[in-house]
Design a protein around this motif. Structure first.
Motif: not given
Length: 68
Positions: A17-31
């Motif tokens: 399991e992992q949860t990351n908190v970051g600025p807008e764009g973090t989800k796109k970077m992960l993808e």
């Protein structure tokens, strides 16, 4: 590229399991990283590594102060 190493190495070391908190764009970077590492992930999964911990990373994006 430190995040890519963090993502893969934790998964290889059996993090499930992992949860990351970051600025807008973090989800796109992960993808984009998942797409970029697709062959490596597939290879490791063919050797028995489970999906848990790599394809189900949770992302919480925060607003950057002063952004519109």
């Amino acid at each position: 590229m430190g995040y890519a190493n963090f993502l893969i190495s934790g998964w290889v070391e059996r993090r499930r399991e992992q949860t990351n908190v970051g600025p807008e764009g973090t989800k796109k970077m992960l993808e984009l990283l998942i797409d970029m590492l697709e062959d490596e992930i597939a290879c490791r999964m063919s050797l028995g590594r489970p999906e848990a911990g790599i394809y189900d990373v949770k992302i919480i994006e925060t607003e950057v102060p002063g952004s519109i």
